[in-house]
Design an enzyme around this catalytic site. Structure first.
Site, mmCIF file in Angstrom:
data_model
loop_
_atom_site.group_PDB
_atom_site.id
_atom_site.type_symbol
_atom_site.label_atom_id
_atom_site.label_comp_id
_atom_site.label_asym_id
_atom_site.label_seq_id
_atom_site.Cartn_x
_atom_site.Cartn_y
_atom_site.Cartn_z
ATOM 1 N N ALA A 55 8.979 -2.277 3.213
ATOM 2 C CA ALA A 55 8.631 -3.691 3.387
ATOM 3 C C ALA A 55 8.709 -4.085 4.857
ATOM 4 O O ALA A 55 9.594 -3.645 5.589
ATOM 5 C CB ALA A 55 9.574 -4.565 2.565
ATOM 6 N N VAL A 94 4.844 -10.307 -8.511
ATOM 7 C CA VAL A 94 4.367 -9.587 -9.693
ATOM 8 C C VAL A 94 3.904 -8.195 -9.282
ATOM 9 O O VAL A 94 3.309 -8.011 -8.220
ATOM 10 C CB VAL A 94 3.207 -10.353 -10.363
ATOM 11 C CG1 VAL A 94 2.667 -9.584 -11.556
ATOM 12 C CG2 VAL A 94 3.672 -11.743 -10.779
ATOM 13 N N ARG A 134 6.921 -7.257 7.903
ATOM 14 C CA ARG A 134 5.841 -8.154 8.327
ATOM 15 C C ARG A 134 4.911 -7.290 9.155
ATOM 16 O O ARG A 134 5.295 -6.749 10.198
ATOM 17 C CB ARG A 134 6.376 -9.312 9.180
ATOM 18 C CG ARG A 134 5.279 -10.323 9.552
ATOM 19 C CD ARG A 134 5.860 -11.498 10.335
ATOM 20 N NE ARG A 134 4.912 -12.608 10.398
ATOM 21 C CZ ARG A 134 4.049 -12.811 11.404
ATOM 22 N NH1 ARG A 134 4.022 -11.976 12.435
ATOM 23 N NH2 ARG A 134 3.230 -13.842 11.385
ATOM 24 N N VAL A 181 10.616 -5.603 -5.233
ATOM 25 C CA VAL A 181 9.370 -6.325 -5.021
ATOM 26 C C VAL A 181 9.613 -7.811 -4.796
ATOM 27 O O VAL A 181 10.635 -8.356 -5.206
ATOM 28 C CB VAL A 181 8.417 -6.139 -6.221
ATOM 29 C CG1 VAL A 181 8.123 -4.664 -6.462
ATOM 30 C CG2 VAL A 181 8.988 -6.762 -7.484
ATOM 31 N N ILE A 230 -2.572 8.372 2.916
ATOM 32 C CA ILE A 230 -1.427 7.840 2.190
ATOM 33 C C ILE A 230 -0.670 8.948 1.466
ATOM 34 O O ILE A 230 0.561 8.947 1.430
ATOM 35 C CB ILE A 230 -1.873 6.729 1.199
ATOM 36 C CG1 ILE A 230 -0.685 6.076 0.520
ATOM 37 C CG2 ILE A 230 -2.861 7.257 0.196
ATOM 38 C CD1 ILE A 230 0.197 5.264 1.430
ATOM 39 N N TYR A 259 4.679 -6.659 17.027
ATOM 40 C CA TYR A 259 4.949 -5.812 15.868
ATOM 41 C C TYR A 259 5.659 -4.528 16.292
ATOM 42 O O TYR A 259 6.698 -4.155 15.731
ATOM 43 C CB TYR A 259 3.648 -5.482 15.153
ATOM 44 C CG TYR A 259 3.790 -4.479 14.032
ATOM 45 C CD1 TYR A 259 4.468 -4.792 12.862
ATOM 46 C CD2 TYR A 259 3.227 -3.206 14.148
ATOM 47 C CE1 TYR A 259 4.598 -3.869 11.836
ATOM 48 C CE2 TYR A 259 3.346 -2.281 13.127
ATOM 49 C CZ TYR A 259 4.031 -2.609 11.975
ATOM 50 O OH TYR A 259 4.160 -1.690 10.962
ATOM 51 N N PHE A 291 0.822 -1.206 0.000
ATOM 52 C CA PHE A 291 0.000 0.000 0.000
ATOM 53 C C PHE A 291 0.859 1.261 0.000
ATOM 54 O O PHE A 291 0.668 2.162 -0.821
ATOM 55 C CB PHE A 291 -0.923 -0.046 1.224
ATOM 56 C CG PHE A 291 -1.897 1.091 1.323
ATOM 57 C CD1 PHE A 291 -2.636 1.496 0.228
ATOM 58 C CD2 PHE A 291 -2.081 1.745 2.535
ATOM 59 C CE1 PHE A 291 -3.551 2.545 0.334
ATOM 60 C CE2 PHE A 291 -2.991 2.785 2.658
ATOM 61 C CZ PHE A 291 -3.725 3.188 1.552
ATOM 62 N N VAL A 292 1.815 1.346 0.910
ATOM 63 C CA VAL A 292 2.650 2.542 1.024
ATOM 64 C C VAL A 292 3.731 2.567 -0.050
ATOM 65 O O VAL A 292 3.939 3.587 -0.725
ATOM 66 C CB VAL A 292 3.291 2.631 2.425
ATOM 67 C CG1 VAL A 292 4.246 3.825 2.511
ATOM 68 C CG2 VAL A 292 2.213 2.747 3.496
#
Length: 320
Positions: A71, A38, A73, A35, A208, A142, A14-15
């Site tokens: 990126a 895909v 988790r 990435v 965002i 987290y 998303f970000v």
């Protein structure tokens, strides 16, 4: 003058994806999308394979001047791992440090880390918003992993010449948002009665576009080097007011029942859903004064516009 190349990790997220599209539009920097699978960015910019799980999937950074590390988790509602903290540490701490160490060794000038307001804690008291200089008080796995990653990056910066910038966003929303925010829009769109008409908390959010704008500002702003920034829309809302405004953006009339907050907390406690009650009823207010003072930055998009853009995207997807 050579245009700086900026590697964006998590560019299918998303970000990360929103940041790459912004960089493509600005043309001030050259984005490189890192990435795991895909992506629709293929053909729009350079795309390189990337995975936080191991060093073999780290891209070459020899021609990269800045890394924006999105990126991670992410926080999950129904955790399946028996040792969640270990799994978060494996990805968010160990993976981040591997990438940052390689960046420093490759001569990357600046490493921007998209962290989380959860490093500050889970809630704020009335009149006492979180500030960038607060002592970290992460609670869940987290948040702890993000805090430990921040600490490791600061030490790496001291040991090398690479500058580190840390950005801690609260809940991020906007066109394409998923998870709880998307569920909220679906409830409002369907006219589901919600027992949330009498919540008087203070919640900070960040659109965002505002988060991405701050990240772009931090790419080359001299004052950003080795600093930590909190980010928000510059306005806080109660859960009740957020639902009302989101419903208005959707063109719907909200069905909000004025159930006392004490009763909601009691029901959540009986069902073992205290964490959900905290997010709905508790306060999490973010002070962005330091971000404004050091960078001269203010959120370019107000909440009304951001909610309208989010609603427009949602309605467009519903008709397809």
């Amino acid at each position: 003058m050579t245009v700086a190349q900026v590697l964006v990790t998590g560019a299918t997220g998303f970000v990360g994806e929103a940041l790459v599209f912004r960089l493509l539009l600005d043309k001030k920097f050259i984005p490189v999308a890192a990435v795991r699978g895909v992506t629709r960015l293929s053909g729009l910019c350079r795309v390189v394979p990337f995975n936080l799980n191991g060093s073999k999937m780290l891209p070459s950074l020899e021609d990269i001047q800045v890394v924006v590390h999105c990126a991670a988790r992410v926080h999950v509602m129904n955790e399946m791992e028996t040792d969640a903290l270990a799994e978060f540490r494996r990805i968010n701490v160990d993976g981040t440090v591997r990438l940052a160490r390689k960046a420093a060794e490759s001569g990357v000038k600046r490493f921007i880390f998209i962290s989380s307001i959860k490093v500050n804690g889970e809630s704020t008291a009335p009149g006492s918003p979180f500030k960038a200089g607060d002592h970290p008080a992460a609670v869940d796995p987290y948040g702890i992993s993000k805090q430990e990653a921040e600490d490791a990056l600061r030490q790496l910066s001291l040991d090398t010449r690479m500058e580190v910038v840390i950005i801690r966003p609260p809940l991020v929303y906007g066109p394409g948002v998923k998870a709880n925010f998307l569920s909220m829009m679906k409830w409002l769109d369907k006219g589901v009665p919600l027992p949330l008409g009498a919540i008087h908390n203070q919640r900070s959010l960040v659109a965002i576009d505002n988060l991405v704008d701050l990240a772009v500002t931090c790419i080359d702003h001299p004052a950003a080097a080795n600093n930590t920034f909190l980010v928000s829309d510059g306005e806080y809302l109660s859960t009740t007011e957020l639902l009302r405004r989101m419903a208005r953006a959707l063109g719907k009339k909200p069905r909000l029942l004025p159930v006392p907050q004490m009763m909601l907390n009691l029901a959540a406690s009986i069902m073992g859903k205290q964490s959900i009650a905290q997010r709905l009823c508790g306060s999490l207010h973010v002070d962005i004064d330091q971000t404004h003072k050091l960078l001269g930055w203010s959120p370019p998009v107000n909440i009304e516009r951001a909610l309208r853009q989010t609603a427009d995207y949602y309605r467009d997807k519903q008709t397809k």
